[in-house]
Design a protein around this motif. Structure first.
Motif, PDB file in Angstrom:
ATOM      1  N   VAL A  44       0.830  -1.081  -0.071  1.00 43.64           N
ATOM      2  CA  VAL A  44       0.060   0.028   0.073  1.00 43.64           C
ATOM      3  C   VAL A  44       0.896   1.061  -0.149  1.00 43.64           C
ATOM      4  N   THR A  45       0.675   1.971  -1.289  1.00 42.07           N
ATOM      5  CA  THR A  45       1.716   3.147  -1.160  1.00 42.07           C
ATOM      6  C   THR A  45       1.264   4.109   0.015  1.00 42.07           C
ATOM      7  N   TRP A  46       1.966   4.972   0.395  1.00 41.36           N
ATOM      8  CA  TRP A  46       1.648   6.025   1.503  1.00 41.36           C
ATOM      9  C   TRP A  46       0.800   7.114   1.012  1.00 41.36           C
ATOM     10  N   ASN A  47       1.011   7.252  -0.338  1.00 43.81           N
ATOM     11  CA  ASN A  47       0.369   8.220  -0.978  1.00 43.81           C
ATOM     12  C   ASN A  47      -1.270   7.928  -1.351  1.00 43.81           C
ATOM     13  N   SER A  48      -1.580   6.902  -0.846  1.00 42.15           N
ATOM     14  CA  SER A  48      -3.032   6.304  -1.016  1.00 42.15           C
ATOM     15  C   SER A  48      -3.957   7.033  -0.314  1.00 42.15           C
ATOM     16  N   ASP A  49      -5.218   6.959  -0.466  1.00 44.78           N
ATOM     17  CA  ASP A  49      -6.114   7.610   0.318  1.00 44.78           C
ATOM     18  C   ASP A  49      -6.278   6.650   1.943  1.00 44.78           C
ATOM     19  N   ARG A  50      -6.015   7.376   2.825  1.00 42.75           N
ATOM     20  CA  ARG A  50      -6.178   6.909   4.163  1.00 42.75           C
ATOM     21  C   ARG A  50      -5.172   5.748   4.146  1.00 42.75           C
ATOM     22  N   PRO A  51      -3.982   5.404   3.816  1.00 36.50           N
ATOM     23  CA  PRO A  51      -2.956   4.489   3.789  1.00 36.50           C
ATOM     24  C   PRO A  51      -2.998   3.583   5.205  1.00 36.50           C
ATOM     25  N   ALA A  52      -2.897   4.018   6.399  1.00 35.44           N
ATOM     26  CA  ALA A  52      -2.942   3.446   7.694  1.00 35.44           C
ATOM     27  C   ALA A  52      -4.018   2.630   7.779  1.00 35.44           C
ATOM     28  N   HIS A  53      -5.596   3.418   7.475  1.00 40.17           N
ATOM     29  CA  HIS A  53      -6.577   2.641   7.672  1.00 40.17           C
ATOM     30  C   HIS A  53      -6.575   1.403   6.572  1.00 40.17           C
ATOM     31  N   LEU A  54      -6.292   1.605   5.389  1.00 37.43           N
ATOM     32  CA  LEU A  54      -6.106   0.637   4.528  1.00 37.43           C
ATOM     33  C   LEU A  54      -5.395  -0.664   4.588  1.00 37.43           C
ATOM     34  N   ILE A  55      -4.131  -0.238   5.267  1.00 32.78           N
ATOM     35  CA  ILE A  55      -3.275  -1.273   5.840  1.00 32.78           C
ATOM     36  C   ILE A  55      -4.041  -2.262   6.699  1.00 32.78           C
ATOM     37  N   SER A  56      -4.642  -1.526   7.756  1.00 30.05           N
ATOM     38  CA  SER A  56      -5.181  -1.999   8.877  1.00 30.05           C
ATOM     39  C   SER A  56      -6.435  -2.964   8.610  1.00 30.05           C
ATOM     40  N   GLN A  57      -7.129  -2.363   7.546  1.00 26.62           N
ATOM     41  CA  GLN A  57      -8.221  -3.220   6.841  1.00 26.62           C
ATOM     42  C   GLN A  57      -7.847  -4.517   6.373  1.00 26.62           C
ATOM     43  N   LEU A  58      -6.584  -4.376   5.577  1.00 33.30           N
ATOM     44  CA  LEU A  58      -6.214  -5.331   4.807  1.00 33.30           C
ATOM     45  C   LEU A  58      -5.650  -6.518   5.610  1.00 33.30           C
ATOM     46  N   ARG A  59      -5.043  -6.047   6.710  1.00 28.78           N
ATOM     47  CA  ARG A  59      -4.460  -7.034   7.553  1.00 28.78           C
ATOM     48  C   ARG A  59      -5.567  -7.811   8.186  1.00 28.78           C
ATOM     49  N   GLN A  60      -6.734  -7.249   8.325  1.00 29.69           N
ATOM     50  CA  GLN A  60      -7.788  -7.880   8.967  1.00 29.69           C
ATOM     51  C   GLN A  60      -8.472  -8.951   7.927  1.00 29.69           C
ATOM     52  N   GLY A  61      -8.704  -8.529   6.522  1.00 30.93           N
ATOM     53  CA  GLY A  61      -9.417  -9.098   5.575  1.00 30.93           C
ATOM     54  C   GLY A  61      -8.835  -9.921   4.644  1.00 30.93           C
ATOM     55  N   LEU A  62      -7.682  -9.755   4.337  1.00 29.81           N
ATOM     56  CA  LEU A  62      -7.058 -10.691   3.225  1.00 29.81           C
ATOM     57  C   LEU A  62      -6.884 -11.937   4.097  1.00 29.81           C
ATOM     58  N   PRO A  63      -6.765 -12.946   3.096  1.00 35.45           N
ATOM     59  CA  PRO A  63      -6.249 -14.402   3.509  1.00 35.45           C
ATOM     60  C   PRO A  63      -5.064 -14.175   4.284  1.00 35.45           C
ATOM     61  N   SER A  64      -4.912 -15.100   5.438  1.00 37.47           N
ATOM     62  CA  SER A  64      -3.761 -15.104   6.331  1.00 37.47           C
ATOM     63  C   SER A  64      -2.414 -15.257   5.828  1.00 37.47           C
ATOM     64  N   HIS A  65      -2.146 -15.863   4.439  1.00 38.60           N
ATOM     65  CA  HIS A  65      -0.866 -16.146   3.628  1.00 38.60           C
ATOM     66  C   HIS A  65      -0.658 -14.646   3.174  1.00 38.60           C
ATOM     67  N   CYS A  66      -1.397 -13.787   3.164  1.00 43.24           N
ATOM     68  CA  CYS A  66      -1.032 -12.507   2.535  1.00 43.24           C
ATOM     69  C   CYS A  66      -0.158 -11.755   3.439  1.00 43.24           C
ATOM     70  N   ARG A  67       0.830 -11.022   2.856  1.00 40.44           N
ATOM     71  CA  ARG A  67       1.704  -9.918   3.500  1.00 40.44           C
ATOM     72  C   ARG A  67       1.203  -8.655   3.122  1.00 40.44           C
ATOM     73  N   VAL A  68       0.938  -7.636   3.989  1.00 38.08           N
ATOM     74  CA  VAL A  68       0.674  -6.316   3.563  1.00 38.08           C
ATOM     75  C   VAL A  68       1.874  -5.460   4.098  1.00 38.08           C
ATOM     76  N   GLY A  69       2.221  -4.764   3.214  1.00 38.11           N
ATOM     77  CA  GLY A  69       3.464  -3.848   3.331  1.00 38.11           C
ATOM     78  C   GLY A  69       3.044  -2.319   3.017  1.00 38.11           C
ATOM     79  N   VAL A  70       4.004  -1.804   3.113  1.00 39.05           N
ATOM     80  CA  VAL A  70       3.906   0.069   2.861  1.00 39.05           C
ATOM     81  C   VAL A  70       4.928   0.393   1.961  1.00 39.05           C
ATOM     82  N   GLY A  71       4.722   1.296   1.109  1.00 34.10           N
ATOM     83  CA  GLY A  71       5.716   1.771   0.177  1.00 34.10           C
ATOM     84  C   GLY A  71       5.461   3.161   0.021  1.00 34.10           C
ATOM     85  N   THR A  72       6.296   3.915  -0.812  1.00 32.76           N
ATOM     86  CA  THR A  72       6.464   5.413  -0.725  1.00 32.76           C
ATOM     87  C   THR A  72       6.595   6.022   0.461  1.00 32.76           C
ATOM     88  N   ILE A  73       7.383   5.370   1.116  1.00 31.80           N
ATOM     89  CA  ILE A  73       7.622   5.996   2.676  1.00 31.80           C
ATOM     90  C   ILE A  73       8.944   7.033   2.371  1.00 31.80           C
TER      91      ILE A  73
END
Length: 216
Positions: A44-73
């Motif tokens: 999730v690039t940090w210049n996305s809309d509400r990136p922190a919320h998006l990361i948090s939502q994806l950590r909860q909603g994606l399958p457990s094998h997925c890894r969610v990271g951040v970009g454009t830091i």
């Protein structure tokens, strides 16, 4: 996640889906389409809309094998917020020693941006887990990665920036450990139509093409 685990994941999956989400809802849909198509690494690039919320939502909603990271830091302040949100890896467009140190402290794989051999080596010596070669397409694309292999073969390189899906195999053959794809995976016309089935199919085809080959 230590460096060895990170590198093993890159070698296995070969690609990172990079989300630059115009809205939170769009970002969630983009991530789920990519995950259904086989992506395990979602950035999730940090210049996305509400990136922190998006990361948090994806950590909860994606399958457990997925890894969610951040970009454009761009700063350690941004990275601290991303860590709180649950980011599991970090990409940055340039090399910031403070960001590298922060990620090391939290056992988060960090991939800073670098372009020239001097920049790549400097970032690696600072403790980077891998190097984001950016903007790779502007200096020769896959051919540039191949030329770097002679002196820098020991450094895991991840080219990003305008890479087309059909070019993925060439980058892996040239020696990249993985590639980051964004606009070619999520074309504007498909996003406008919210055609998630086609994005899922594109993801599946792309990943199969990468996993069918071996890095040199």
């Amino acid at each position: 996640m230590d460096r060895d685990v990170w590198l093993a994941m890159l070698k296995q999956h070969r690609a990172i889906a990079v989300l630059r989400a115009p809205t939170l809802d769009m970002g969630i849909a983009m991530a789920h389409a990519a995950a259904k198509g086989g992506f395990h690494l979602i950035e999730v690039t940090w210049n996305s809309d509400r990136p922190a919320h998006l990361i948090s939502q994806l950590r909860q909603g994606l399958p457990s094998h997925c890894r969610v990271g951040v970009g454009t830091i761009l700063s350690s302040t941004d990275m601290k917020a991303a860590i709180i949100a649950g980011a599991e890896f970090c990409f940055a467009p340039y090399t910031d020693p403070d960001v590298i140190q922060l990620c090391q402290h939290h056992d988060i794989p960090v991939t800073p941006g670098a372009l020239t051999p001097t920049e790549i080596m400097a970032a690696w010596q600072l403790g980077a887990s891998s190097i984001k070669v950016f903007p790779c397409q502007s200096v020769g694309g896959a051919a540039y990665i191949r030329h770097l292999q002679g002196p820098l073969r020991h450094i895991p390189l991840i080219p990003t920036g305008g890479i087309l899906l059909e070019e993925g195999q060439a980058f892996i053959h040239a020696g990249a450990i993985a590639v980051g794809v964004s606009s070619s995976l999520f074309p504007k016309d498909l996003l406008a139509k919210r055609d998630w089935e086609t994005i899922q199919a594109r993801s599946l085809t792309f990943l199969k093409s990468l996993q069918a080959i071996s890095a040199p």
